[in-house]
Design a protein around this motif. Structure first.
Motif, PDB file in Angstrom:
ATOM      1  N   ASN A  58       0.765  -1.149   0.020  1.00  0.00           N
ATOM      2  CA  ASN A  58      -0.034  -0.063  -0.014  1.00  0.00           C
ATOM      3  C   ASN A  58       0.793   1.216  -0.001  1.00  0.00           C
ATOM      4  OD1 ASN A  58      -2.462   1.270  -0.001  1.00  0.00           O
ATOM      5  ND2 ASN A  58      -3.174   0.404   2.066  1.00  0.00           N
ATOM      6  N   LEU A  59       1.734   1.221  -1.065  1.00  0.00           N
ATOM      7  CA  LEU A  59       2.759   2.669  -1.117  1.00  0.00           C
ATOM      8  C   LEU A  59       2.717   3.189  -2.258  1.00  0.00           C
ATOM      9  CD1 LEU A  59       5.598   0.362   0.854  1.00  0.00           C
ATOM     10  CD2 LEU A  59       4.158   2.095   1.910  1.00  0.00           C
ATOM     11  N   LYS A  60       3.099   4.520  -2.334  1.00  0.00           N
ATOM     12  CA  LYS A  60       3.176   5.277  -3.520  1.00  0.00           C
ATOM     13  C   LYS A  60       4.454   5.133  -4.105  1.00  0.00           C
ATOM     14  CE  LYS A  60       2.387   9.639  -3.326  1.00  0.00           C
ATOM     15  NZ  LYS A  60       1.835  10.795  -2.973  1.00  0.00           N
ATOM     16  N   SER A  61       4.854   4.750  -5.590  1.00  0.00           N
ATOM     17  CA  SER A  61       6.257   4.693  -5.839  1.00  0.00           C
ATOM     18  C   SER A  61       6.978   5.823  -5.458  1.00  0.00           C
ATOM     19  CB  SER A  61       6.148   4.575  -7.409  1.00  0.00           C
ATOM     20  OG  SER A  61       5.314   3.479  -7.592  1.00  0.00           O
ATOM     21  N   PRO A  62       8.182   5.716  -5.241  1.00  0.00           N
ATOM     22  CA  PRO A  62       9.250   6.984  -5.352  1.00  0.00           C
ATOM     23  C   PRO A  62       9.317   7.522  -6.819  1.00  0.00           C
ATOM     24  CG  PRO A  62      10.216   4.929  -4.292  1.00  0.00           C
ATOM     25  CD  PRO A  62       8.918   4.491  -4.940  1.00  0.00           C
ATOM     26  N   THR A  63       9.665   8.854  -6.763  1.00  0.00           N
ATOM     27  CA  THR A  63       9.635   9.494  -7.937  1.00  0.00           C
ATOM     28  C   THR A  63      11.026   8.947  -8.699  1.00  0.00           C
ATOM     29  OG1 THR A  63      10.565  11.343  -6.923  1.00  0.00           O
ATOM     30  CG2 THR A  63       8.340  11.722  -7.571  1.00  0.00           C
ATOM     31  N   GLY A  64      10.741   9.102 -10.289  1.00  0.00           N
ATOM     32  CA  GLY A  64      11.823   8.609 -11.025  1.00  0.00           C
ATOM     33  C   GLY A  64      12.246   7.359 -11.085  1.00  0.00           C
ATOM     34  N   ILE A  65      11.400   6.248 -10.483  1.00  0.00           N
ATOM     35  CA  ILE A  65      12.048   5.014 -10.632  1.00  0.00           C
ATOM     36  C   ILE A  65      10.812   4.363 -11.565  1.00  0.00           C
ATOM     37  CG2 ILE A  65      13.032   4.695  -8.598  1.00  0.00           C
ATOM     38  CD1 ILE A  65      10.264   3.040  -7.902  1.00  0.00           C
ATOM     39  N   LYS A  66      10.888   3.153 -12.146  1.00  0.00           N
ATOM     40  CA  LYS A  66      10.234   2.322 -12.845  1.00  0.00           C
ATOM     41  C   LYS A  66       9.736   1.301 -11.957  1.00  0.00           C
ATOM     42  CE  LYS A  66      10.215  -0.872 -16.634  1.00  0.00           C
ATOM     43  NZ  LYS A  66       8.848  -0.964 -17.174  1.00  0.00           N
ATOM     44  N   ARG A  67       8.321   1.129 -11.667  1.00  0.00           N
ATOM     45  CA  ARG A  67       7.685  -0.035 -10.919  1.00  0.00           C
ATOM     46  C   ARG A  67       7.131  -0.983 -11.634  1.00  0.00           C
ATOM     47  NH1 ARG A  67       3.895   1.712  -5.852  1.00  0.00           N
ATOM     48  NH2 ARG A  67       2.944  -0.580  -5.703  1.00  0.00           N
ATOM     49  N   VAL A  68       7.470  -2.441 -11.344  1.00  0.00           N
ATOM     50  CA  VAL A  68       6.758  -3.536 -11.798  1.00  0.00           C
ATOM     51  C   VAL A  68       5.758  -4.071 -10.533  1.00  0.00           C
ATOM     52  CG1 VAL A  68       7.159  -5.559 -13.092  1.00  0.00           C
ATOM     53  CG2 VAL A  68       8.363  -3.664 -13.592  1.00  0.00           C
ATOM     54  N   ASN A  69       4.698  -4.222 -10.934  1.00  0.00           N
ATOM     55  CA  ASN A  69       3.647  -4.841  -9.785  1.00  0.00           C
ATOM     56  C   ASN A  69       3.575  -6.447 -10.172  1.00  0.00           C
ATOM     57  OD1 ASN A  69       3.338  -2.847  -8.422  1.00  0.00           O
ATOM     58  ND2 ASN A  69       1.641  -1.998  -9.736  1.00  0.00           N
ATOM     59  N   VAL A  70       3.800  -7.090  -8.965  1.00  0.00           N
ATOM     60  CA  VAL A  70       3.996  -8.498  -9.212  1.00  0.00           C
ATOM     61  C   VAL A  70       2.763  -9.186  -7.914  1.00  0.00           C
ATOM     62  CG1 VAL A  70       5.845  -9.002 -10.655  1.00  0.00           C
ATOM     63  CG2 VAL A  70       5.967  -9.161  -8.040  1.00  0.00           C
ATOM     64  N   ARG A  71       2.470 -10.310  -8.048  1.00  0.00           N
ATOM     65  CA  ARG A  71       1.695 -10.909  -6.857  1.00  0.00           C
ATOM     66  C   ARG A  71       2.315 -12.201  -6.321  1.00  0.00           C
ATOM     67  NH1 ARG A  71      -3.264  -9.815  -4.809  1.00  0.00           N
ATOM     68  NH2 ARG A  71      -3.606  -8.171  -6.307  1.00  0.00           N
ATOM     69  N   THR A  72       2.624 -13.273  -7.085  1.00  0.00           N
ATOM     70  CA  THR A  72       3.108 -14.251  -6.537  1.00  0.00           C
ATOM     71  C   THR A  72       4.787 -14.365  -6.589  1.00  0.00           C
ATOM     72  OG1 THR A  72       3.205 -15.496  -8.756  1.00  0.00           O
ATOM     73  CG2 THR A  72       1.142 -15.409  -7.585  1.00  0.00           C
ATOM     74  N   ALA A  73       5.381 -15.330  -6.084  1.00  0.00           N
ATOM     75  CA  ALA A  73       6.812 -15.554  -5.980  1.00  0.00           C
ATOM     76  C   ALA A  73       7.279 -15.929  -7.211  1.00  0.00           C
ATOM     77  CB  ALA A  73       7.269 -16.621  -5.017  1.00  0.00           C
TER      78      ALA A  73
END
Ligand code: C5P
Length: 223
Positions: A58-73
């Motif tokens: 439940n967090l906002k991405s830090p600025t300037g980074i690319k974020r990839v969301n996953v669920r499982t291992a």
């Protein structure tokens, strides 16, 4: 810490993973993702190009980074492995769930109505160790592991450092309820093969800045 990681590509895994039992239930853990997000933020501020592979948080991405969301291992592993070749430093901060149900049930598991037969068994199997898949690579990045321990903290961390073939491990004692997991503060020891450095209790952001500084100083010059 200006430009300590300038021109480097950094990959960070963060948060927990969730392993589905049925369409509405899963196995997970208490990781909030905060320390991993702060590592990503501090690495970006130190000049790195940062990708953050995050489990459900439940967090906002830090600025300037690319974020990839996953669920499982398994999803986290493929997100990490598909980006690892281009990466100079991998921070494995994620609390990857160690077990997953052997079978994913198609329908919601019903609560047993029979009071006598009230036990239920779910067969589990271990998930892949992502960081170990990375350190087993022929050409591998510099790898920073993280560990939460409840006892024999430094000894267990040193065992893990060796067993997982890590370059450094950052360990915290989660038997102290005021640090680690959901909290905003942390207290860690950064364990290198030949030395260790205690970082006093402070915000997860300040911890992240100091970990980045120690790692930047330890990187081989050619990285
Ligand atoms: O859970 P454990 O204490 O073994 O985690 C130590 C390190 O291994 C952490 O850096 C964590 O991100 C990594 N790990 C992983 N894949 C797993 C379990 C742990 O990458 N399945």
């Amino acid at each position: 810490m200006p430009d300590e990681l300038k021109n480097l590509t950094v990959l960070v895994s963060a948060g927990p993973t969730q392993e589905r039992i049925d369409p509405v239930r899963f196995i997970s853990n208490r990781s909030s993702g905060k320390q991993g997000f702060e590592i990503a933020r501090a690495a970006e501020e130190a000049g790195a190009k940062v990708t953050l592979v995050s489990g459900p948080v439940n967090l906002k991405s830090p600025t300037g980074i690319k974020r990839v969301n996953v669920r499982t291992a398994a999803e986290m592993k493929s997100a990490v492995m598909s980006r690892i070749d281009k990466c100079d430093v991998f921070f494995a901060v994620a609390a990857v769930t160690d077990f997953r149900p052997r079978k994913l049930l198609e329908h919601k598991l019903k609560r047993p109505t029979d009071q006598i037969n009230s036990e239920l068994t779910i067969q589990l199997q271990t998930t892949d160790d992502i960081v170990q898949a990375v350190t087993a690579m022929h050409e591998r990045p510099y790898v920073v592991g993280f560990a939460a321990e409840t006892n024999d903290v430094i000894r267990n961390a040193r065992d893990k450092l060796k067993r997982k073939n890590l370059d450094v491990i950052v360990v915290n004692d989660v038997s102290d309820p005021s640090i680690g997991f959901e909290g905003d503060e942390n207290q860690v020891t950064v364990v290198f093969p030949e030395s260790e450095q205690e970082l006093k209790k402070q915000s997860k952001y300040k911890i992240a800045q100091q970990v980045i500084e120690l790692v930047a100083n330890a990187l081989p010059r050619s990285t």
